[in-house]
Motif scaffolding. Structure first.
Motif, PDB file in Angstrom:
ATOM      1  N   UNK A 202       0.600  -0.968   0.226  1.00 18.98           N
ATOM      2  CA  UNK A 202       0.426   0.056  -0.048  1.00 18.98           C
ATOM      3  C   UNK A 202       1.099   1.191  -0.086  1.00 18.98           C
ATOM      4  N   UNK A 203       2.322   1.108   0.402  1.00 19.61           N
ATOM      5  CA  UNK A 203       3.308   2.472   0.932  1.00 19.61           C
ATOM      6  C   UNK A 203       2.765   2.573  -1.101  1.00 19.61           C
ATOM      7  N   UNK A 204       3.166   4.152  -0.812  1.00 20.68           N
ATOM      8  CA  UNK A 204       3.890   4.577  -2.383  1.00 20.68           C
ATOM      9  C   UNK A 204       5.147   5.743  -2.058  1.00 20.68           C
ATOM     10  N   UNK A 205       5.961   5.829  -3.252  1.00 23.51           N
ATOM     11  CA  UNK A 205       6.835   6.316  -3.166  1.00 23.51           C
ATOM     12  C   UNK A 205       6.938   7.591  -4.049  1.00 23.51           C
ATOM     13  N   UNK A 206       5.462   8.191  -4.661  1.00 20.86           N
ATOM     14  CA  UNK A 206       5.718   9.137  -5.328  1.00 20.86           C
ATOM     15  C   UNK A 206       5.787  10.704  -4.633  1.00 20.86           C
ATOM     16  N   UNK A 207       5.496   9.852  -3.605  1.00 19.70           N
ATOM     17  CA  UNK A 207       4.941  11.700  -2.303  1.00 19.70           C
ATOM     18  C   UNK A 207       6.073  12.013  -1.662  1.00 19.70           C
ATOM     19  N   UNK A 208       7.465  11.483  -1.644  1.00 24.07           N
ATOM     20  CA  UNK A 208       8.310  11.884  -1.754  1.00 24.07           C
ATOM     21  C   UNK A 208       9.008  12.945  -2.750  1.00 24.07           C
ATOM     22  N   UNK A 209       9.650  13.825  -2.306  1.00 21.88           N
ATOM     23  CA  UNK A 209      10.338  15.105  -3.189  1.00 21.88           C
ATOM     24  C   UNK A 209      10.977  14.230  -3.653  1.00 21.88           C
ATOM     25  N   UNK A 210      11.047  14.486  -4.842  1.00 24.03           N
ATOM     26  CA  UNK A 210      12.250  13.647  -6.136  1.00 24.03           C
ATOM     27  C   UNK A 210      13.122  14.511  -7.362  1.00 24.03           C
ATOM     28  N   UNK A 215      11.119  11.262 -11.213  1.00 25.69           N
ATOM     29  CA  UNK A 215       9.853  11.675 -10.727  1.00 25.69           C
ATOM     30  C   UNK A 215       8.698  10.585 -11.444  1.00 25.69           C
ATOM     31  N   UNK A 216       9.035  10.468 -12.757  1.00 22.75           N
ATOM     32  CA  UNK A 216       9.041   9.321 -13.641  1.00 22.75           C
ATOM     33  C   UNK A 216       8.512   8.064 -12.788  1.00 22.75           C
ATOM     34  N   UNK A 217       9.802   7.757 -12.856  1.00 21.03           N
ATOM     35  CA  UNK A 217      10.246   6.503 -12.213  1.00 21.03           C
ATOM     36  C   UNK A 217       9.571   6.227 -11.064  1.00 21.03           C
ATOM     37  N   UNK A 218       9.469   7.002  -9.945  1.00 20.33           N
ATOM     38  CA  UNK A 218       8.652   7.216  -8.581  1.00 20.33           C
ATOM     39  C   UNK A 218       7.539   6.989  -9.249  1.00 20.33           C
ATOM     40  N   UNK A 219       7.056   7.241 -10.429  1.00 18.76           N
ATOM     41  CA  UNK A 219       5.167   7.687 -10.387  1.00 18.76           C
ATOM     42  C   UNK A 219       4.822   6.176 -11.539  1.00 18.76           C
ATOM     43  N   UNK A 226       0.772  -0.233  -6.944  1.00 19.14           N
ATOM     44  CA  UNK A 226      -0.919  -0.888  -7.038  1.00 19.14           C
ATOM     45  C   UNK A 226      -1.224  -1.626  -7.993  1.00 19.14           C
ATOM     46  N   UNK A 227      -1.073  -1.971  -9.335  1.00 13.54           N
ATOM     47  CA  UNK A 227      -0.616  -3.542  -9.382  1.00 13.54           C
ATOM     48  C   UNK A 227      -1.280  -4.976  -9.147  1.00 13.54           C
ATOM     49  N   UNK A 232      -2.050  -8.819  -5.523  1.00  9.00           N
ATOM     50  CA  UNK A 232      -2.340  -9.720  -4.485  1.00  9.00           C
ATOM     51  C   UNK A 232      -3.518  -9.979  -3.453  1.00  9.00           C
ATOM     52  N   UNK A 233      -4.070  -8.638  -3.483  1.00  9.12           N
ATOM     53  CA  UNK A 233      -5.794  -9.022  -2.564  1.00  9.12           C
ATOM     54  C   UNK A 233      -6.536  -9.835  -3.801  1.00  9.12           C
ATOM     55  N   UNK A 234      -6.193 -10.092  -5.187  1.00  4.51           N
ATOM     56  CA  UNK A 234      -7.095 -10.790  -6.079  1.00  4.51           C
ATOM     57  C   UNK A 234      -6.993 -12.395  -5.195  1.00  4.51           C
ATOM     58  N   UNK A 235      -5.637 -12.368  -5.088  1.00  2.33           N
ATOM     59  CA  UNK A 235      -5.357 -13.838  -5.011  1.00  2.33           C
ATOM     60  C   UNK A 235      -5.573 -13.691  -3.124  1.00  2.33           C
TER      61      UNK A 235
END
Length: 462
Positions: A202-210, A215-219, A226-227, A232-235
């Motif tokens: 659930x953690x996201x890395x794009x929220x930090x100041x890159x 930025x594109x790599x983080x996004x 997310x995928x 994982x949740x589906x499985x």
């Protein structure tokens, strides 16, 4: 990466400094040459003037040439005539005309510009000569030692080499520090990625100041997370659903077996136990078959044969199979399908069979189930509709989920596995098509299978 960046930075710095130093060196050499030529040409002009004023006075001519030669150190002047040879020279000691390798002549014809000449001791001289017609004609030679110029240029080359070495050292040190500082965000991103596990999807890395470059790599990495989280949740849900669904029939089988074995039974009672177990075995077998199909359908390395099929014939075959069930429930089964579609016959019939099975189970006596087709600009739509009980709005978002059943009692009674619509959706995905469901509680359900008119190869189940 930091080392490679440092090496490239140092190499570029050395190349640029070397190129700039070499260009400045060439400019310096040309400027020194131009200055020497001006001096030599000036001396020739002055001697030629003196030669005109003192044509018959050799003593005065020698005095003038001596004065011209004494103004600059390392300058040698001599004048020769074809018949008399050298008539004057200054100074009296001339290393060009004397020594183991004397200057005995000049290029014939004389060059328009100066030329260089080296003595036996390696000393180089720049020489310029001019022929002057007169009575008698004369040739004026002026030579200048290049020792001071060579020493100056050698010192410049040493300074340039020292500058290049120092620049290389500075570039290596500063470049490495700059590269390491610039790579800190990459190292930070690597640390975050290393910390991620199944519990941190659930953690996201794009929220930090890159930096802008990351930025594109983080996004993109956030989208990947997310995928992965969704998969994982589906499985996890799928595994939990399988465990839950398998547990019920297994408990039933075990409970019936324990009760039957608790005391002696009659043959009829044993037979009834076996018959009950057979029903559960059938349900388990159907569930396993459906799960295997769904698992194979998600494999990307299979290919699907999709010949052109007559939809009416395929629907008729499915209707013939379910006609007995429809007659038993007093439901009218109507086939109004038509047209051609590029599809796999077995999978198309399975999809229609699942839809008819659901429709017949939820349509009361006196109802109707209809199969028809419509043609859109790029789609052929196979529509299965009924006027049965319908689906509540609360259940509609979940009808495609595996093991989902709005009527849990029917599922527990062995009338379904909750996988029918999930299989239909997988079959349509294999064909590159779509499936849509509309339902209104108490008025019936309509399922639309949209097949592309042009057949395309898609990754599928064999």
């Amino acid at each position: 990466m930091a080392v490679r960046l440092t090496l490239w930075y140092a190499l570029l710095s050395v190349v640029l400094i070397s190129a700039a130093g070499s260009a400045l060196y060439r400019v310096l050499v040309d400027q020194l040459r131009h200055a020497d030529n001006q001096i030599l040409a000036g001396k020739i002009t002055a001697v030629h003037t003196a030669l005109g004023h003192h044509a018959g006075n050799t003593k005065a001519l020698r005095h003038e040439t001596r004065l011209e030669a004494s103004t600059i150190r390392g300058v040698y002047i001599w004048v020769s005539r074809p018949a008399e040879g050298i008539i004057t020279r200054s100074p009296s000691s001339n290393p060009i005309l004397e020594g183991p390798r004397p200057f005995v002549g000049s290029p014939a014809p004389l060059p328009e510009k100066e030329w260089k000449w080296a003595a036996a001791n390696g000393q180089r001289y720049r020489i310029m000569a001019r022929n002057y017609a007169g009575n008698p004609p004369a040739t004026i030679y002026v030579a200048m030692s290049m020792a001071q110029e060579d020493h100056f240029l050698a010192a410049y080359r040493r300074a340039l080499l020292l500058a290049v070495v120092l620049a290389l050292l500075v570039a290596l040190g500063a470049g490495y520090l700059i590269a390491r500082r610039g790579m800190r965000p990459v190292a930070r991103l690597a640390e975050i990625v290393d910390e991620l596990g199944a519990g941190q999807l659930h953690r996201r890395v794009a929220d930090e100041h890159w930096p802008r470059e990351l930025r594109t790599l983080a996004a993109n990495f956030d989208r990947l997370l997310g995928r992965l989280e969704t998969s994982f949740n589906r499985i996890s849900r799928f595994s939990a659903d399988i465990a839950h669904e398998l547990r019920t029939p297994l408990h039933i089988l075990r409970g019936e077996a324990e009760i039957t074995l608790s005391r002696r039974r009659s043959p009829a009672e044993y037979q009834a136990c076996i018959e009950s177990a057979m029903e559960e075995y059938g349900r388990l077998s159907g569930m396993v078959d459906a799960l295997l199909f769904l698992a194979r359908a998600e494999q990307p390395d299979a290919r699907l044969d999709k010949p052109m099929l007559d939809v009416r014939e395929e629907a008729a075959a499915v209707c013939a199979f379910y006609q007995a069930m429809a007659d038993e429930q007093d439901v009218a089964l109507i086939n109004e399908a038509g047209g051609l579609v590029a599809a796999n016959s077995g999978l198309l019939r399975r999809a229609l069979g699942n839809l008819l099975d659901n429709a017949l189970r939820h349509t009361p006596a006196g109802g109707r189930v209809c199969i028809r087709t419509t043609i859109q600009p790029s789609l052929l739509q196979v529509i299965v509709s009924d006027n049965g009980s319908g689906i509540t709005p609360e259940d509609l978002p979940f009808v495609w989920d595996r093991f989902y059943c709005a009527d849990a009692a029917r599922l527990r009674q062995g009338q379904g596995t909750g996988l029918g619509l999930a299989i239909v959706r997988s079959i349509m995905q294999l064909h590159g098509g779509e499936v849509a469901l509309q339902s209104e509680l108490g008025r019936g359900t309509t399922v639309t299978l949209s097949f592309p008119m042009i057949a395309t190869e898609t990754p599928v189940l064999r």
